[in-house]
Design a protein around this motif. Structure first.
Motif, PDB file in Angstrom:
ATOM      1  N   MET A  38       0.844  -1.196   0.000  1.00  0.00           N
ATOM      2  CA  MET A  38       0.000   0.000   0.000  1.00  0.00           C
ATOM      3  C   MET A  38       0.880   1.248   0.000  1.00  0.00           C
ATOM      4  N   THR A  39       0.474   2.259  -0.751  1.00  0.00           N
ATOM      5  CA  THR A  39       1.184   3.532  -0.779  1.00  0.00           C
ATOM      6  C   THR A  39       0.450   4.519   0.118  1.00  0.00           C
ATOM      7  N   ILE A  40       1.140   5.032   1.117  1.00  0.00           N
ATOM      8  CA  ILE A  40       0.505   5.837   2.162  1.00  0.00           C
ATOM      9  C   ILE A  40       1.240   7.172   2.284  1.00  0.00           C
ATOM     10  N   THR A  58       8.217   5.157  10.240  1.00  0.00           N
ATOM     11  CA  THR A  58       9.055   3.980  10.492  1.00  0.00           C
ATOM     12  C   THR A  58       8.209   2.717  10.626  1.00  0.00           C
ATOM     13  N   ARG A  59       7.092   2.804  11.341  1.00  0.00           N
ATOM     14  CA  ARG A  59       6.227   1.645  11.543  1.00  0.00           C
ATOM     15  C   ARG A  59       5.702   1.119  10.203  1.00  0.00           C
ATOM     16  N   LEU A  60       5.229   2.006   9.351  1.00  0.00           N
ATOM     17  CA  LEU A  60       4.662   1.586   8.070  1.00  0.00           C
ATOM     18  C   LEU A  60       5.737   1.020   7.141  1.00  0.00           C
ATOM     19  N   LEU A  61       6.922   1.613   7.163  1.00  0.00           N
ATOM     20  CA  LEU A  61       8.023   1.070   6.365  1.00  0.00           C
ATOM     21  C   LEU A  61       8.387  -0.336   6.842  1.00  0.00           C
ATOM     22  N   ASP A  62       8.464  -0.512   8.154  1.00  0.00           N
ATOM     23  CA  ASP A  62       8.792  -1.833   8.712  1.00  0.00           C
ATOM     24  C   ASP A  62       7.742  -2.873   8.333  1.00  0.00           C
ATOM     25  N   ASP A  63       6.498  -2.421   8.156  1.00  0.00           N
ATOM     26  CA  ASP A  63       5.417  -3.329   7.778  1.00  0.00           C
ATOM     27  C   ASP A  63       5.368  -3.586   6.276  1.00  0.00           C
ATOM     28  N   GLY A  64       6.284  -2.969   5.536  1.00  0.00           N
ATOM     29  CA  GLY A  64       6.392  -3.252   4.110  1.00  0.00           C
ATOM     30  C   GLY A  64       5.628  -2.327   3.187  1.00  0.00           C
ATOM     31  N   HIS A  65       5.124  -1.219   3.708  1.00  0.00           N
ATOM     32  CA  HIS A  65       4.366  -0.287   2.880  1.00  0.00           C
ATOM     33  C   HIS A  65       5.296   0.745   2.237  1.00  0.00           C
ATOM     34  N   ALA A  84      -1.413   3.390  12.319  1.00  0.00           N
ATOM     35  CA  ALA A  84      -0.969   2.458  11.279  1.00  0.00           C
ATOM     36  C   ALA A  84      -2.008   1.367  11.048  1.00  0.00           C
ATOM     37  N   PHE A  85      -2.559   0.826  12.120  1.00  0.00           N
ATOM     38  CA  PHE A  85      -3.607  -0.193  11.971  1.00  0.00           C
ATOM     39  C   PHE A  85      -4.842   0.403  11.309  1.00  0.00           C
ATOM     40  N   ALA A  86      -5.206   1.624  11.698  1.00  0.00           N
ATOM     41  CA  ALA A  86      -6.384   2.260  11.123  1.00  0.00           C
ATOM     42  C   ALA A  86      -6.225   2.488   9.624  1.00  0.00           C
ATOM     43  N   LEU A  87      -5.003   2.758   9.169  1.00  0.00           N
ATOM     44  CA  LEU A  87      -4.741   3.027   7.762  1.00  0.00           C
ATOM     45  C   LEU A  87      -4.660   1.762   6.916  1.00  0.00           C
ATOM     46  N   THR A  88      -4.271   0.671   7.512  1.00  0.00           N
ATOM     47  CA  THR A  88      -3.944  -0.518   6.719  1.00  0.00           C
ATOM     48  C   THR A  88      -4.858  -1.709   6.953  1.00  0.00           C
ATOM     49  N   GLN A  89      -5.733  -1.631   7.954  1.00  0.00           N
ATOM     50  CA  GLN A  89      -6.629  -2.744   8.264  1.00  0.00           C
ATOM     51  C   GLN A  89      -8.088  -2.301   8.122  1.00  0.00           C
ATOM     52  N   ASP A  90      -8.961  -3.249   7.836  1.00  0.00           N
ATOM     53  CA  ASP A  90     -10.392  -2.949   7.729  1.00  0.00           C
ATOM     54  C   ASP A  90     -11.020  -2.793   9.116  1.00  0.00           C
ATOM     55  N   GLY A  91     -12.177  -2.165   9.133  1.00  0.00           N
ATOM     56  CA  GLY A  91     -12.966  -2.120  10.356  1.00  0.00           C
ATOM     57  C   GLY A  91     -12.810  -0.883  11.209  1.00  0.00           C
ATOM     58  N   HIS A  92     -12.136   0.148  10.713  1.00  0.00           N
ATOM     59  CA  HIS A  92     -11.896   1.330  11.543  1.00  0.00           C
ATOM     60  C   HIS A  92     -12.682   2.557  11.087  1.00  0.00           C
ATOM     61  N   THR A  93     -13.407   2.440   9.992  1.00  0.00           N
ATOM     62  CA  THR A  93     -14.162   3.578   9.472  1.00  0.00           C
ATOM     63  C   THR A  93     -15.179   4.078  10.493  1.00  0.00           C
TER      64      THR A  93
END
Length: 279
Positions: free
Chosen positions: A1-3, A18-25, A165-174
């Motif tokens: 994902m590009t964020i 840093t967190r998002l980069l470590d997660d591969g985004h 980071a979870f809110a941006l990359t995982q479902d269910g936070h809207t």
């Protein structure tokens, strides 16, 4: 994902990058001063200013998710162009947004409420980084002077970033509004004792009167309005200031970081020996 991360060079934004980069985004970090950003080399750093919509158009292109702060400019004032920023996000086909909330609602939240974007709000109660306001007094006097006595559930910057980071990359936070706290409520005197234990030398907490606090704030160059705001906050804390929320463990699956952990991570800020004995 590009964020895309706004506020990327701030105390929370750096952890989020840093967190998002470590997660591969793929992370695009926007800053007004790319040359001095000092972000990880793998981040794409672009120039932009949230108060200048034209400077954001290229930065928003090709983005899937967006993290927004609600302030900008040299004075850090609340953004007044939220409608234009959110409209640009629509035009750029951005679907998911997280917002780092401040003291009150801004034009960013107002515009998002009237939009079809998937967005959520991340609201830290008080950030542990604010403790660095004590640095100079600790280094020079080995004291911490406060008017406030109430316990606060201060939260580590990295934990705020983790929830975002979870809110941006995982479902269910809207549509969610996440109040983010640390795992414990500590009064200023208790935090002072923890810092003393971490750095291995005595630090004395001094309880100020309102008059002394006014003098202290005025000596730092703050205007009358800010001084009175500081007095009001110290003597009339938010009702939820000492209430621990389970947001961090519930969203991230790991316990929130303690103040002692934050103190150990930042211990070098306090190591300089005092230039004279405390009063």
């Amino acid at each position: 994902m590009t964020i895309l991360i706004t506020g990327a060079t701030g105390r929370i934004g750096r952890h989020l990058v840093t967190r998002l980069l470590d997660d591969g985004h793929h992370v695009r970090a926007i800053t007004r001063h790319p040359a001095t950003a000092k972000l990880p080399e793998s981040a794409e750093i672009v120039r932009g200013d949230l108060t200048d919509l034209d400077s954001l158009r290229d930065a928003f292109a090709g983005i899937e998710a967006l993290h927004l702060i609600t302030f900008g400019g040299d004075d850090g004032a609340d953004l007044t162009n939220g409608a234009e920023i959110v409209s640009l996000a629509h035009e750029s086909n951005i679907r998911c947004v997280s917002v780092l909330a401040g003291w009150g609602t801004t034009s960013i939240e107002e515009a998002l409420r009237n939009s079809s974007l998937d967005w959520c709000r991340v609201e830290p109660v008080e950030v542990m980084y604010n403790t660095r306001d004590w640095e100079e007094e600790i280094r020079t006097h080995s004291t911490v002077s406060t008017l406030a006595t109430y316990p606060s559930t201060m939260v580590h910057e990295a934990d705020i970033a983790a929830v975002a980071a979870f809110a941006l990359t995982q479902d269910g936070h809207t549509g969610q509004s996440y109040r983010v706290t640390g795992p414990e409520a500590l009064a200023p005197a208790e935090r002072t004792a923890i810092l003393a234990d971490v750095i291995g030398r005595p630090i004395r907490h001094i309880q100020l009167t309102e008059a002394q606090e006014r003098d202290r704030l005025a000596a730092h160059g703050f205007g009358d309005d800010y001084v009175e705001f500081g007095i009001h906050l110290a003597t009339n804390p938010p009702e939820a200031a000492n209430q621990v929320c389970d947001t961090v463990p519930r969203i991230t699956g790991r316990p929130g970081r303690t103040f002692a952990q934050w103190a150990r991570e930042n211990a070098t800020n306090w190591w300089t020996r005092p230039r004279h004995d405390p009063a």
